[in-house]
Design a protein around this motif. Structure first.
Motif, PDB file in Angstrom:
ATOM      1  N   PRO A  32     -16.692   8.658  56.978  1.00 58.86           N
ATOM      2  CA  PRO A  32     -16.967   9.771  56.063  1.00 58.86           C
ATOM      3  C   PRO A  32     -15.703  10.605  55.810  1.00 58.86           C
ATOM      4  O   PRO A  32     -14.768  10.608  56.606  1.00 58.86           O
ATOM      5  CB  PRO A  32     -18.019  10.586  56.816  1.00 58.86           C
ATOM      6  CG  PRO A  32     -17.726  10.306  58.260  1.00 58.86           C
ATOM      7  CD  PRO A  32     -17.269   8.878  58.316  1.00 58.86           C
ATOM      8  N   GLU A  64     -17.318   5.386  50.476  1.00 51.83           N
ATOM      9  CA  GLU A  64     -17.650   6.798  50.366  1.00 51.83           C
ATOM     10  C   GLU A  64     -17.041   7.411  49.107  1.00 51.83           C
ATOM     11  O   GLU A  64     -17.624   8.303  48.491  1.00 51.83           O
ATOM     12  CB  GLU A  64     -17.157   7.549  51.605  1.00 51.83           C
ATOM     13  CG  GLU A  64     -17.950   7.250  52.862  1.00 51.83           C
ATOM     14  CD  GLU A  64     -19.399   7.705  52.738  1.00 51.83           C
ATOM     15  OE1 GLU A  64     -19.636   8.820  52.224  1.00 51.83           O
ATOM     16  OE2 GLU A  64     -20.296   6.938  53.141  1.00 51.83           O
ATOM     17  N   CYS A  68     -18.929   9.729  46.417  1.00 51.88           N
ATOM     18  CA  CYS A  68     -18.600  11.154  46.309  1.00 51.88           C
ATOM     19  C   CYS A  68     -18.079  11.555  44.936  1.00 51.88           C
ATOM     20  O   CYS A  68     -18.124  12.737  44.576  1.00 51.88           O
ATOM     21  CB  CYS A  68     -17.576  11.535  47.377  1.00 51.88           C
ATOM     22  SG  CYS A  68     -18.214  11.463  49.062  1.00 51.88           S
TER      23      CYS A  68
END
Length: 264
Positions: A32, A64, A68
């Motif tokens: 993350p 990720e 995002c």
């Protein structure tokens, strides 16, 4: 960046990521992102679900990143409404250019895993080009070229028979002269290892990797200023084998196959 662009340099990019941890950034899918406090440089302990402009993030991975920034591939949604199940598909495209200064940490996985267009920043190119333009280096390079061509022509004139002791002696002497000129080129480079791109006259592993994994290479990113953002590069095809370079090597004999009525 504060000195080059100004204190608001972060606003010039959509996303700012530092210490991404390449090549794990490419190969892992469960890292993350963490937000960095701009004032203290410490990590914030909160979940990052979106990458906002003007902020700084660290760690993370490509999987990720696509989540995002909501980066969708044209095939992300099929006509029947089912999601396209390959999370990496938004990034598997040559339309992304990645500029990096570390061949093996930055560029190899970007090219090999995702097919990105890669550009290597290699400072050694700048001073090698500058050196190659000097008179001493040009003389040495030309001398090697003349001597090697003379050796090829000499052997061709001798035919396919056994060489005499005198013939071999002549060739040995000329080869020693070639070796001395190559030593002179190494001396001009200013370090005992010679060029980073060559091991004597053979391309180094670094040169092979640069050719294989990089579409462009330059001494610094400032080289881009000479080209339009829409510029298309058409590089010459790399010639690695003698039979691909017809007419330039007197050692390349006539092709035996009767289908080909040409000389190398």
């Amino acid at each position: 960046m504060n000195h080059v662009i100004g204190p608001e340099w972060r606003d010039q990019w959509d996303v700012v990521i530092t210490s991404a941890g390449k090549p794990s950034f490419y190969t892992e899918d469960n890292r993350p992102f963490r937000e960095v406090d701009i004032g203290t440089g410490k990590l914030k302990f909160k979940q990052v679900l979106k990458l906002d402009k003007g902020r700084v993030y660290t760690s993370g991975c490509l999987k990720e990143l696509t989540k995002c920034i909501d980066w969708k591939h044209p095939l992300s949604f099929s006509p029947d409404g089912d999601d396209y199940d390959d999370i990496y598909s938004p990034l598997t495209t040559p339309n992304i250019m990645y500029v990096g200064d570390s061949l093996f940490a930055d560029l190899v996985d970007a090219k090999r895993e995702f097919g990105w267009t890669t550009a290597a920043v290699t400072p050694e190119i700048g001073w090698e080009i500058k050196l190659q333009r000097k008179k001493e280096f040009i003389i040495a390079d030309r001398a090697i070229e003349i001597l090697l061509n003379s050796l090829r022509l000499y052997q061709r004139s001798l035919g396919t028979g056994i060489r005499s002791k005198e013939d071999l002696g002549v060739m040995d002497k000329m080869e020693r002269i070639v070796s001395r000129w190559r030593d002179e080129q190494t001396r001009l480079l200013g370090n005992p290892f010679g060029s980073v791109f060559r091991a004597r006259y053979t391309p180094s592993l670094f040169a092979h990797s640069l050719r294989r994994y990089c579409d462009l290479y330059m001494s610094n990113v400032g080289s881009f200023r000479h080209y339009s953002p829409q510029h298309r590069f058409y590089p010459e095809s790399p010639k690695l084998l003698s039979h691909e370079i017809r007419g330039s090597n007197p050692e390349c004999s006539e092709i035996d196959d009767s289908i080909f009525d040409i000389n190398c």
